[in-house]
Design a protein around this motif. Structure first.
Motif, PDB file in Angstrom:
ATOM      1  N   UNK A  84       0.871  -1.103  -0.060  1.00  0.00           N
ATOM      2  CA  UNK A  84       0.159   0.057  -0.031  1.00  0.00           C
ATOM      3  C   UNK A  84       0.773   1.396   0.110  1.00  0.00           C
ATOM      4  N   UNK A  85       0.523   2.195  -0.945  1.00  0.00           N
ATOM      5  CA  UNK A  85       1.380   3.137  -1.005  1.00  0.00           C
ATOM      6  C   UNK A  85       0.875   4.477  -0.025  1.00  0.00           C
ATOM      7  N   UNK A  86       1.818   5.300   0.496  1.00  0.00           N
ATOM      8  CA  UNK A  86       1.777   6.244   1.234  1.00  0.00           C
ATOM      9  C   UNK A  86       0.537   7.165   0.760  1.00  0.00           C
ATOM     10  N   UNK A  87      -0.091   7.948   1.633  1.00  0.00           N
ATOM     11  CA  UNK A  87      -1.173   8.962   1.084  1.00  0.00           C
ATOM     12  C   UNK A  87      -0.311   9.970   0.465  1.00  0.00           C
ATOM     13  N   UNK A  88      -0.932  10.785  -0.833  1.00  0.00           N
ATOM     14  CA  UNK A  88      -0.007  11.881  -1.385  1.00  0.00           C
ATOM     15  C   UNK A  88       0.393  12.887  -0.356  1.00  0.00           C
ATOM     16  N   UNK A  89       1.653  13.373  -0.515  1.00  0.00           N
ATOM     17  CA  UNK A  89       2.253  14.344   0.565  1.00  0.00           C
ATOM     18  C   UNK A  89       1.747  15.602  -0.035  1.00  0.00           C
ATOM     19  N   UNK A  90       1.799  16.601   0.893  1.00  0.00           N
ATOM     20  CA  UNK A  90       1.700  17.960   0.485  1.00  0.00           C
ATOM     21  C   UNK A  90       3.011  18.392  -0.326  1.00  0.00           C
ATOM     22  N   UNK A  91       2.706  19.067  -1.385  1.00  0.00           N
ATOM     23  CA  UNK A  91       4.215  19.405  -2.203  1.00  0.00           C
ATOM     24  C   UNK A  91       4.219  21.038  -2.332  1.00  0.00           C
ATOM     25  N   UNK A  92       5.294  21.385  -2.690  1.00  0.00           N
ATOM     26  CA  UNK A  92       5.886  22.719  -3.002  1.00  0.00           C
ATOM     27  C   UNK A  92       6.431  22.725  -4.249  1.00  0.00           C
ATOM     28  N   UNK A  93       6.396  23.796  -5.064  1.00  0.00           N
ATOM     29  CA  UNK A  93       7.198  23.746  -6.550  1.00  0.00           C
ATOM     30  C   UNK A  93       8.265  24.591  -6.222  1.00  0.00           C
ATOM     31  N   UNK A  94       9.522  23.842  -6.666  1.00  0.00           N
ATOM     32  CA  UNK A  94      10.916  24.334  -6.559  1.00  0.00           C
ATOM     33  C   UNK A  94      11.638  24.326  -7.977  1.00  0.00           C
ATOM     34  N   UNK A  95      12.520  25.628  -8.299  1.00  0.00           N
ATOM     35  CA  UNK A  95      13.076  25.567  -9.500  1.00  0.00           C
ATOM     36  C   UNK A  95      14.263  24.864  -9.410  1.00  0.00           C
ATOM     37  N   UNK A  96      14.770  24.062 -10.544  1.00  0.00           N
ATOM     38  CA  UNK A  96      16.036  23.495 -10.702  1.00  0.00           C
ATOM     39  C   UNK A  96      17.276  24.620 -10.776  1.00  0.00           C
ATOM     40  N   UNK A  97      18.249  24.169 -10.038  1.00  0.00           N
ATOM     41  CA  UNK A  97      19.512  24.867 -10.269  1.00  0.00           C
ATOM     42  C   UNK A  97      20.622  24.257 -10.995  1.00  0.00           C
ATOM     43  N   UNK A  98      20.733  22.932 -10.593  1.00  0.00           N
ATOM     44  CA  UNK A  98      21.786  22.255 -11.284  1.00  0.00           C
ATOM     45  C   UNK A  98      21.213  20.740 -11.164  1.00  0.00           C
ATOM     46  N   UNK A  99      22.019  19.745 -11.963  1.00  0.00           N
ATOM     47  CA  UNK A  99      21.987  18.691 -12.196  1.00  0.00           C
ATOM     48  C   UNK A  99      23.330  17.830 -11.741  1.00  0.00           C
ATOM     49  N   UNK A 100      23.310  16.599 -11.328  1.00  0.00           N
ATOM     50  CA  UNK A 100      24.540  15.927 -11.429  1.00  0.00           C
ATOM     51  C   UNK A 100      24.505  14.579 -11.496  1.00  0.00           C
ATOM     52  N   UNK A 101      25.650  13.642 -11.518  1.00  0.00           N
ATOM     53  CA  UNK A 101      25.672  12.235 -11.881  1.00  0.00           C
ATOM     54  C   UNK A 101      26.506  11.650 -10.195  1.00  0.00           C
ATOM     55  N   UNK A 102      26.050  10.339  -9.933  1.00  0.00           N
ATOM     56  CA  UNK A 102      26.736   9.866  -8.870  1.00  0.00           C
ATOM     57  C   UNK A 102      26.766   8.135  -9.146  1.00  0.00           C
ATOM     58  N   UNK A 103      28.034   7.940  -8.577  1.00  0.00           N
ATOM     59  CA  UNK A 103      28.187   6.371  -8.729  1.00  0.00           C
ATOM     60  C   UNK A 103      27.260   5.504  -7.709  1.00  0.00           C
ATOM     61  N   UNK A 104      26.571   4.597  -8.316  1.00  0.00           N
ATOM     62  CA  UNK A 104      25.672   3.708  -7.058  1.00  0.00           C
ATOM     63  C   UNK A 104      26.356   2.368  -7.201  1.00  0.00           C
ATOM     64  N   UNK A 105      27.108   2.164  -8.072  1.00  0.00           N
ATOM     65  CA  UNK A 105      27.770   0.645  -8.091  1.00  0.00           C
ATOM     66  C   UNK A 105      28.858   0.574  -9.036  1.00  0.00           C
ATOM     67  N   UNK A 106      30.222   0.136  -8.779  1.00  0.00           N
ATOM     68  CA  UNK A 106      31.328   0.099  -9.394  1.00  0.00           C
ATOM     69  C   UNK A 106      31.725  -1.349  -9.957  1.00  0.00           C
TER      70      UNK A 106
END
Length: 257
Positions: free
Chosen positions: A121-143
């Motif tokens: 069962x999924x959680x009830x939808x949360x209250x949200x706010x709108x935020x503007x993107x400033x940057x993106x990045x990548x990260x290693x999750x497995x090597x």
């Protein structure tokens, strides 16, 4: 057949030929026009830096050499784009957020099942706010055996808000402390002597069981420590990923440079 009938027949053939040629030109032009690029629907996981800085990360992990998906993430999260972020963390359900179009392929689709195999069962939808993107990045999750990466997006409201900060760490060459400012990251030994530094725009990192940092000349290693997580979070946000783990000698940055 008199001349009028002959003329009428030729005129009809001419008109049909003109219509056929026009149809070929119109439909041919439509077929070669570039179609609008269709961006995928991304599955987000909501995370925080420190105690209260939200950011979003791709639910899925992808091969490190997969450039197409990274380009799609960048295009979907251009600076200024609005993203809905929960006011409070709601586990375990990730938020599904469309990115200006439908997907041809299923990117990051997740099925959460209960212990008995039934759908959770999924959680009830949360209250949200709108935020503007400033940057993106990548990260290693497995090597190993395959380098896998995840994609992150950060927000204008928190850009450079983390600095300055000083953190206790443990690393190569006697590194015992690091300071991070809006301009650079600096490593010191136990006596406060400066050992290494890099401006953010030059910083290359590889994050795995240890954190490798390279400034274009020399490399240091940051080992697991309580405050290493915050160092890694900021390095991933402001640095640039280059896979440097489990590579042959000539391809791995030399710590003795």
């Amino acid at each position: 057949m008199n001349q009028d009938e002959l003329f009428g027949g030729l005129l009809a053939i001419f008109v049909l030929a003109v219509i056929a040629i026009g149809a070929i030109v119109v439909f041919g032009d439509l077929s070669i026009r570039p179609r609008p690029r269709r961006l995928p629907l991304w599955q987000y996981t909501h995370r925080v830096i420190g105690r209260d800085q939200p950011f979003v990360t791709s639910r899925g992990s992808f091969p490190a050499n997969e450039q197409r998906l990274w380009e799609l993430w960048v295009e979907s999260h251009k600076p200024g784009k609005l993203v809905a972020v929960p006011v409070e963390e709601q586990a375990p359900a990730p938020a599904t957020v469309p990115a200006e179009g439908d997907a041809d392929t299923d990117i990051g689709t997740v099925t959460d099942d209960g212990d008995d195999g039934s759908p959770a069962k999924l959680a009830e939808p949360a209250e949200t706010r709108q935020l503007r993107v400033s940057r993106v990045s990548r990260e290693l999750r497995s090597v190993y055996p395959l380098a896998l990466v995840g994609f992150n997006a950060y927000f204008e409201d928190y850009e450079k808000s983390e600095f300055p900060v000083g953190l206790i760490v443990r690393g190569s060459d006697g590194v015992a402390m690091m300071t991070l400012t809006a301009d650079d990251v600096v490593a010191f030994d136990e006596r406060g002597r400066r050992l290494w530094s890099s401006r953010w725009e030059r910083l290359i990192f590889s994050n795995a069981h240890d954190l490798l940092l390279y400034n274009g000349h020399t490399q240091i290693r940051i080992d697991d420590e309580d405050q290493r997580d915050l160092v890694e979070a900021l390095v991933v946000k402001y640095g640039r990923l280059e896979q440097m783990h489990f590579l042959p000698g000539p391809l791995r940055r030399d710590t003795e440079d």
